[in-house]
Scaffold this active site. Structure first.
Site, PDB file in Angstrom:
ATOM      1  N   LYS A 155       0.866  -1.188   0.000  1.00 58.67           N
ATOM      2  CA  LYS A 155       0.000   0.000   0.000  1.00 58.67           C
ATOM      3  C   LYS A 155       0.896   1.229   0.000  1.00 58.67           C
ATOM      4  O   LYS A 155       1.521   1.552   0.998  1.00 58.67           O
ATOM      5  CB  LYS A 155      -0.924   0.058   1.207  1.00 58.67           C
ATOM      6  CG  LYS A 155      -2.020   1.147   1.032  1.00 58.67           C
ATOM      7  CD  LYS A 155      -2.524   1.702   2.341  1.00 58.67           C
ATOM      8  CE  LYS A 155      -1.631   2.750   2.932  1.00 58.67           C
ATOM      9  NZ  LYS A 155      -1.568   4.024   2.145  1.00 58.67           N
ATOM     10  N   GLU A 224      10.711   1.650   9.972  1.00 60.23           N
ATOM     11  CA  GLU A 224      11.755   2.672   9.868  1.00 60.23           C
ATOM     12  C   GLU A 224      11.036   4.004   9.902  1.00 60.23           C
ATOM     13  O   GLU A 224      10.243   4.321   9.007  1.00 60.23           O
ATOM     14  CB  GLU A 224      12.564   2.502   8.578  1.00 60.23           C
ATOM     15  CG  GLU A 224      13.803   3.386   8.533  1.00 60.23           C
ATOM     16  CD  GLU A 224      13.624   4.609   7.673  1.00 60.23           C
ATOM     17  OE1 GLU A 224      13.414   5.702   8.270  1.00 60.23           O
ATOM     18  OE2 GLU A 224      13.664   4.498   6.450  1.00 60.23           O
ATOM     19  N   CYS A 259      14.102  11.178   5.891  1.00 63.09           N
ATOM     20  CA  CYS A 259      14.205  10.813   7.305  1.00 63.09           C
ATOM     21  C   CYS A 259      15.629  10.916   7.816  1.00 63.09           C
ATOM     22  O   CYS A 259      15.857  11.249   8.980  1.00 63.09           O
ATOM     23  CB  CYS A 259      13.658   9.410   7.519  1.00 63.09           C
ATOM     24  SG  CYS A 259      14.483   8.147   6.525  1.00 63.09           S
TER      25      CYS A 259
END
Length: 473
Positions: A155, A224, A259
């Site tokens: 998804k 993560e 990130c």
């Protein structure tokens, strides 16, 4: 009538890039059951055959290279999009090459008995992926999971549904399917009773939702999450053009929406002036804010109006606290056409400012002075996040000694962000930045369970035996 996800171009918001229908729980169930039906046969194939399929997909990905689509739906510069796709193909080849050894049975036969360790797949894996690096963060999960003998349903983020759909179409449909939607679609997938492993990359709020949904089904999750990475410069750090160019792009690649971007810069107080000038010069050389499809653009828009408003609010707050706000690089963008935010360097803040204490996830970065190495380390390690960090020094041994004390899952030396990653190096966070690893053999093994077959020596022919209620020694 079905609901649709309509994706706009962040650089030209009047342009519709494409649309996909939202999948409901029934469609999610059909996707899970389709790949579940194929999983036993896929797992039964020798790992070398599974690896060959991944290698073939890598070739197809290189040939298809949907970089233009990726640039238009995410706002990432076209050159970066091409790089991400090539890197994703390289990962698939790496996984194909290393899977046979990573998943091989291990057998020991010695005085203690005979022990067989087998690497067994989970079954169906659900992968929930973000928008900011959608190709590599999908391929990391799908490639490793398929190599291990699982099948996968992905998804993607509603902000990057189109490129992920195009990439998944290169995999055998029986093995990897895509479902589209927001939180409700994600919950239907993660909570499905036939899903046995979940892999997620994204933000903390979504992680809590996914974790709670998976917990109700007792499904293990690898995550993560975000980071607030510190880059610590020691007093012997290289401030050459090459080093500073590398640092600037470590903060502003993908408009800072990464990130593991360098999000806090710590510099000895005595070096602050020289460092700032070197940084500003590097930004003039490297940063060009513009349309992602135009040659020479190195920084595109942020992904949405909400993202732009959030980053501008952080910069306004910093200015209200007395920070010096330096605008960086050149501007070629039609600023009103899209979600463009001018990159900025913020100097003169305390560590409690929101842009320092939290992950800004956008094109602004604070520059902070320190007076001693223990102080720098303590400030770098402050907070609940521990994804990445970097240390910069001319002395590699000194840098490694400092890096050993970071509370981070990945410590870079003399670089940061993607220039410091490696296919062989496991990547992931500590503290609230997630658990589990991607890349490396450790990343492959996130998708298998170790199962044991054991014949204790005590009960083999000629063995000494053991009392029925005894304990092993």
């Amino acid at each position: 009538m079905s609901a649709w996800i309509v994706r706009e171009n962040p650089a030209r918001v009047a342009e519709e890039v494409g649309r996909v229908p939202v999948d409901d729980a029934r469609a999610v169930d059909a996707a899970v059951r389709a790949v579940e039906a194929a999983q036993p046969g896929w797992a039964a194939r020798p790992v070398a055959e599974r690896a060959a399929v991944l290698a073939a997909v890598a070739d197809a990905l290189d040939a298809a290279c949907p970089a233009g689509l990726l640039a238009r739906e995410t706002g990432k510069p076209l050159a970066d999009c091409r790089g991400e796709i090539r890197f994703s193909a390289a990962y698939l080849r790496w996984a194909a090459a290393h899977a046979p050894a990573a998943f091989a049975d291990r057998e020991t036969d010695d005085a203690a008995g005979r022990l067989l360790l087998r690497r067994r797949p989970y079954g169906v894996v659900a992968a929930v992926t973000p928008w900011n690096a959608p190709v590599i963060l999908t391929v990391l999960k799908v490639g490793a999971a398929l190599a291990a003998g699982n099948t996968v349903v992905v998804k993607p983020s509603p902000l990057a549904p189109l490129t992920v759909r195009a990439v998944l179409a290169l995999f055998p449909e029986a093995l990897a399917r895509v479902v589209q939607g927001g939180a409700e679609t994600g919950r239907a997938l993660v909570g499905h009773p036939r899903v046995h492993r979940v892999a997620f990359t994204g933000g903390a709020a979504a992680a809590r939702d996914i974790g709670a949904t998976a917990a109700r089904a007792l499904t293990p999750v690898v995550t993560e999450l975000g980071g607030n990475d510190a880059a610590v410069f020691l007093d012997d750090a290289d401030l050459s053009d090459a080093a500073m160019d590398r640092l600037v792009m470590a903060s502003f690649a993908t408009a800072g929406q990464v990130c593991v971007a360098a999000k806090r810069l710590y510099v000895p107080r005595a070096m602050l002036g020289d460092f700032r000038e070197a940084y500003l010069a590097a930004a003039r050389r490297t940063l060009v804010l513009g349309d992602p499809l135009e040659a020479g653009t190195t920084v595109g828009p942020v992904v949405s109006a909400d993202a732009a408003a959030r980053v501008r609010a952080l910069v306004d707050d910093a200015a209200a606290r007395g920070a010096d706000v330096a605008e960086l690089g050149a501007v070629r963008a039609a600023m009103d056409a899209g979600y463009f935010v001018r990159p900025t360097l913020l100097t003169g803040l305390d560590d409690d400012a929101p842009v320092v204490a939290g992950e800004q996830f956008g094109p602004t970065v604070p520059l902070l002075a320190y007076d001693s190495e223990p102080e720098a380390l303590a400030r770098a390690n402050a907070g609940d996040l521990g994804l990445g960090a970097s240390v910069w020094s001319a002395d590699e041994e000194r840098a490694f000694a400092f890096a050993r004390r970071f509370e981070a899952g990945f410590a870079f030396v003399n670089t940061h962000n993607r220039t410091g990653l490696a296919l062989r190096a496991p990547f992931g966070g500590v503290k609230r930045s997630g658990h589990g690893r991607e890349y490396g053999v450790e990343g492959l093994r996130e998708y298998v369970q170790t199962c044991a077959v054991h014949a204790p020596a005590a009960f083999r022919p000629g063995g000494a035996g053991m009392p029925a209620g005894g304990y092993p020694s």
